[in-house]
Design a protein around this motif. Structure first.
Motif, mmCIF file in Angstrom:
data_model
loop_
_atom_site.group_PDB
_atom_site.id
_atom_site.type_symbol
_atom_site.label_atom_id
_atom_site.label_comp_id
_atom_site.label_asym_id
_atom_site.label_seq_id
_atom_site.Cartn_x
_atom_site.Cartn_y
_atom_site.Cartn_z
ATOM 1 N N GLY A 166 -7.405 -69.866 12.823
ATOM 2 C CA GLY A 166 -8.733 -70.290 13.676
ATOM 3 C C GLY A 166 -8.229 -69.982 14.954
ATOM 4 N N PRO A 167 -8.816 -70.422 16.356
ATOM 5 C CA PRO A 167 -8.598 -69.482 17.363
ATOM 6 C C PRO A 167 -7.693 -70.491 18.074
ATOM 7 C CG PRO A 167 -10.410 -70.277 17.911
ATOM 8 C CD PRO A 167 -10.443 -71.033 16.657
ATOM 9 N N GLN A 192 -17.633 -64.162 4.371
ATOM 10 C CA GLN A 192 -15.876 -63.604 3.590
ATOM 11 C C GLN A 192 -14.596 -64.066 4.263
ATOM 12 O OE1 GLN A 192 -17.217 -61.479 1.069
ATOM 13 N NE2 GLN A 192 -15.523 -61.762 0.127
ATOM 14 N N HIS A 193 -13.983 -63.537 5.134
ATOM 15 C CA HIS A 193 -13.281 -63.831 5.543
ATOM 16 C C HIS A 193 -12.405 -65.399 5.153
ATOM 17 C CE1 HIS A 193 -10.044 -65.158 8.344
ATOM 18 N NE2 HIS A 193 -9.241 -63.847 7.165
ATOM 19 N N PHE A 194 -13.830 -66.454 4.952
ATOM 20 C CA PHE A 194 -12.824 -68.256 4.661
ATOM 21 C C PHE A 194 -13.380 -67.685 2.941
ATOM 22 C CE2 PHE A 194 -13.565 -72.416 5.471
ATOM 23 C CZ PHE A 194 -14.244 -72.536 4.520
ATOM 24 N N TRP A 234 -8.520 -75.882 6.255
ATOM 25 C CA TRP A 234 -7.714 -75.152 6.120
ATOM 26 C C TRP A 234 -8.023 -74.118 6.897
ATOM 27 C CZ3 TRP A 234 -2.204 -74.614 4.660
ATOM 28 C CH2 TRP A 234 -1.520 -73.839 4.273
ATOM 29 N N TYR A 235 -9.069 -73.482 7.088
ATOM 30 C CA TYR A 235 -9.355 -72.597 7.373
ATOM 31 C C TYR A 235 -9.791 -71.998 9.129
ATOM 32 C CZ TYR A 235 -12.209 -67.978 8.666
ATOM 33 O OH TYR A 235 -12.554 -66.916 8.977
ATOM 34 N N PHE A 274 -2.692 -81.060 6.379
ATOM 35 C CA PHE A 274 -3.899 -79.900 6.395
ATOM 36 C C PHE A 274 -4.734 -80.231 5.420
ATOM 37 C CE2 PHE A 274 0.090 -77.503 7.945
ATOM 38 C CZ PHE A 274 -0.589 -77.097 9.060
ATOM 39 N N LEU A 275 -3.992 -80.756 4.353
ATOM 40 C CA LEU A 275 -5.254 -80.968 2.764
ATOM 41 C C LEU A 275 -4.779 -81.946 2.628
ATOM 42 C CD1 LEU A 275 -4.031 -77.604 1.599
ATOM 43 C CD2 LEU A 275 -6.048 -78.026 2.124
ATOM 44 N N PRO A 276 -5.272 -83.168 3.246
ATOM 45 C CA PRO A 276 -4.638 -85.026 2.822
ATOM 46 C C PRO A 276 -5.518 -84.923 1.521
ATOM 47 C CG PRO A 276 -6.532 -85.059 5.023
ATOM 48 C CD PRO A 276 -6.047 -83.358 4.929
#
Ligand code: ME8
Length: 515
Positions: A337-338, A349-351, A331-332, A469-471
Motif C-alpha cells: 500500500g501507499p 495482476q499485481h495482487f 497482506w496486500y 498481518f495474517l491473524p
C-alpha cells in the motif's frame, strides 16, 4: 505505556471503499502488533456525520441527514466486522457524548479569546468543505485541488479561530519535534506552508443547519472539520464531566491521550498537522505524538475519485476475499500500500503475483515443507536438537528486534520483511542441508533432528511476527504447532527461542492454496 492509534473518521455521505479499508487496516496491523507485545492499546475509528455534504446527499435521496448518517454509519460498522478489524471503539459525531463536549470545547475557546466573531471573504471548496484565501485560490486556478470543480466565492460572518496567534508556538513545536509528521516529504510540505504565515480560520457556518449549534449563538453551526477533529478526544471521554475543565479531564480513558499515531491520508494533513495542534495548544492539552499521512491508492495508473467512479468498492473487495481470503487482502494492503510518500497502483495482476510469490511460495510453503518432513521422519513430533539451535536463535532475535523497531515506526513493510526474511532463510537452509538426503543415512539421525528442529522453531517464531498481518492463517499455524495456549502470552515470551519442546505434536499445514 498505553498507546492509542486513530483513523480519520469517515464521511457518511459515501459508502466504504478501498481508501477507508486501507487506513483502517494499517491501524489494525499496528494495534494487533502492539497488543501482541503486551501493550495496552486503544484503536479508534468512526464516522464524520455533519456538514453540508451530508446534508446535500440526504436531500438528494429524500431522507433526513440523520437517517442517511444512521444508514451509512451502520454500513461502516458492518464492514469493520467483515474485515475483522479490531477497533476498540467507533465514534459517531452525532452522538451526545461527542456533541456535548464539542460545544464545551468551543465555549472554552471563546472564553479564552481564541475564538472571535469576524467576516470572511474568500473561496470555498464545497466537496472538501475547505476555505481558501484569495492568494491560495489563485494559485489553484480557482479550482478544487481534489475534485477539479470551480471554487465558490464566499462572504460570511463567522466565528474565527485565532490560528495566526499560534504561528510561533507551532514553529517551535515542529523544531523540537522533528519526526512529528511522517513521512518527511509530508512534513516538509507542512513546514513550507507554515512559513507562508497562518491566517485565522472560520469555524462556524450559517448557510446550512446540519451541524453542532455554536454555543450561545445558535444560528451558527460549528464547522464540520472542527467538530470532526475533536472526535479523537471526545471518544476518550474527555470532559464527560459536563465540560468541567478541572481535575481529571478525561473521565474514562485519559491514559490513552496523547495518541501515539493519528493515521490519515495526505489530503487532510493540514487539518491534522496544524489546525489540530493549534486547537490543542489553545485548550492546553498535550500534543499527539505522530501524524502519519499516507499517500493514495490509485487504480491502473489513474487517480481514484468519486466523480470518476473508479474507486475499488466493497463488492470488488469482497470478490478478493472470496478468491484469495481476507488475510491475503490484509497482506496486500499492508505490504504493497501507499504507506509512505508515493501512491500505490492497485492492479489485479499485481495482487495475484504478490499472493503467489509471498504467501503461497514463502509463508505457506515453508511451514508446509517443514511440518511434512517432521511428519515423515519423526512421526509428527518435534525432534530434539543437540545443537541447541545453532545460529538460528541469534538470527531470530535480530529479526524480532527489527520487527519491533519497524512497528514502532509504523513501517509495516519492514515489519513484514523481518519474518519473511527468516522464512526465506529457512528455505535456503533446507535446500543447502538437504534433510531429505540426510534422512537416507541412519548414522546421521541426530543431524536430521537438528535441522528440522531448527526449521520448526524458526517457523514458529516467524509466525508470531506475522500474526498482526495474517491473524487467521497464523492462528492455523499456531494450532498446527500445538501452540493454542501461546496466544495469550506477550511477544517477549513467544519470540524466545526454544518454546517447542521435543515431542510436541507438529501437524502438517497448508496455509495458502495456489489460486
Ligand atoms: O476526509 N487511498 O473523510 P473521508 C488511500 N471525514 N486512502 C484513501 C483514499 C485513497 N485513494 N481515499 C480515501 C474525511 N482514503 C474526513 C476526515 S478526520 C478528523 C475527518 C482514506 O471519508 C484516507 O485515510 O473522505 C483519507 O484521509 C480518508 O480515507 C478520507 O475519508
Amino acid at each position: 505505556m498505553p498507546a492509542c492509534i486513530t483513523t480519520p473518521i469517515y464521511y457518511v455521505n459515501d459508502r466504504p471503499h478501498i481508501g477507508h479499508a486501507y487506513t483502517t487496516t494499517v491501524c489494525d496491523v499496528w494495534a494487533r502488533a502492539m497488543r501482541l507485545r503486551g501493550e495496552d492499546v486503544f484503536f479508534l475509528t468512526g464516522t464524520d456525520e455533519h456538514g453540508v455534504k451530508v446534508e446535500k446527499s440526504a436531500a438528494a435521496k429524500g431522507v433526513t441527514p440523520q437517517a442517511l448518517a444512521d444508514e451509512n454509519a451502520a454500513e461502516f460498522q458492518r464492514v469493520l466486522k467483515v474485515f475483522g478489524l479490531s477497533n476498540d471503539d467507533f465514534i459517531r459525531t452525532t452522538e451526545p457524548r461527542h456533541e456535548k463536549q464539542v460545544q464545551a470545547f468551543v465555549k472554552r475557546l471563546l472564553e479564552s479569546g481564541s475564538v472571535y466573531l469576524g467576516t470572511f471573504e474568500g473561496w470555498y471548496d464545497e466537496g472538501q468543505e475547505e476555505y481558501y484565501t484569495e492568494t491560495k485560490a489563485k494559485e489553484l486556478d480557482y479550482k478544487s485541488p481534489i475534485s477539479g470543480r470551480p471554487l465558490a466565492r464566499a462572504t460570511e460572518q463567522n466565528y474565527y479561530f485565532r490560528l495566526s496567534a499560534f504561528q510561533q508556538r507551532l514553529e517551535q513545536f515542529f523544531a523540537s519535534n522533528p519526526g512529528f509528521v511522517q513521512p518527511t516529504a509530508r512534513q516538509n510540505e507542512v513546514l513550507g506552508r507554515l512559513r507562508e504565515g497562518l491566517q485565522d480560520v472560520p469555524i462556524t457556518r450559517t448557510n446550512f443547519t446540519w451541524g453542532i449549534p455554536f454555543p450561545g449563538d445558535e444560528k451558527h453551526v460549528i464547522y464540520v472539520w472542527i467538530d470532526a477533529l475533536f472526535n479523537y478526544v471526545t471518544a476518550l471521554g474527555y470532559g464527560d464531566r459536563d465540560g468541567a475543565f478541572t481535575g481529571d479531564l478525561f473521565a474514562r480513558r485519559g491514559k490513552y491521550w496523547p495518541a501515539q499515531y493519528h493515521v490519515i491520508g495526505k489530503e487532510i494533513l493540514w487539518f491534522h498537522a496544524v489546525i489540530w495542534p493549534a486547537l490543542l495548544m489553545a485548550l492546553e492539552l498535550p500534543m499527539p505524538r505522530r501524524i502519519h499521512a499516507h499517500s493514495f491508492w490509485i487504480a491502473d495508473g489513474q487517480k481514484m475519485s468519486k466523480s470518476m467512479g473508479n474507486f475499488v468498492d466493497l463488492p470488488t473487495i469482497e470478490g478478493y476475499f472470496a478468491k484469495y481470503g481476507l488475510d491475503a487482502w490484509r497482506w496486500y494492503m499492508a505490504t504493497q500500500g501507499p504507506l509512505q510518500a508515493s501512491d500505490a497502483d492497485f492492479r489485479a495482476q499485481h495482487f495475484h503475483d504478490t499472493y503467489t510469490s509471498e504467501l503461497v511460495n514463502v509463508v505457506g510453503n515453508c511451514p508446509s515443507r517443514v511440518t511434512a518432513m517432521v511428519g515423515k521422519y519423526f512421526e509428527g513430533k518435534m525432534p530434539a536438537d543437540a545443537q541447541q539451535g545453532g545460529e538460528w536463535p541469534a538470527r531470530c532475535s535480530a529479526a524480532a528486534d527489527a520487527w519491533a523497531k519497524a512497528i514502532d515506526e509504523l513501517d509495516l513493510v519492514a515489519a513484514a520483511q523481518a519474518p519473511m526474511g527468516l522464512l526465506r532463510e529457512v528455505d535456503a537452509f533446507i535446500n543447502r542441508t538437504e534433510p531429505f538426503k540426510v534422512a537416507k543415512d541412519p548414522s546421521r539421525a541426530a543431524e536430521l533432528a537438528s535441522i528440522l528442529a531448527q526449521c520448526a522453531e524458526t517457523v514458529r517464531i516467524a509466525g508470531v511476527m506475522l500474526e498482526p498481518f495474517l491473524p487467521a492463517k497464523m492462528a492455523e499455524l499456531r494450532t498446527a504447532l500445538s501452540g493454542e495456549a501461546d496466544a495469550a502470552l506477550p511477544a517477549s515470551q513467544r519470540l524466545q527461542w526454544g518454546r517447542l519442546a521435543p515431542g510436541t505434536p507438529l501437524a502438517k499445514c497448508a496455509l495458502f492454496p495456489r489460486v
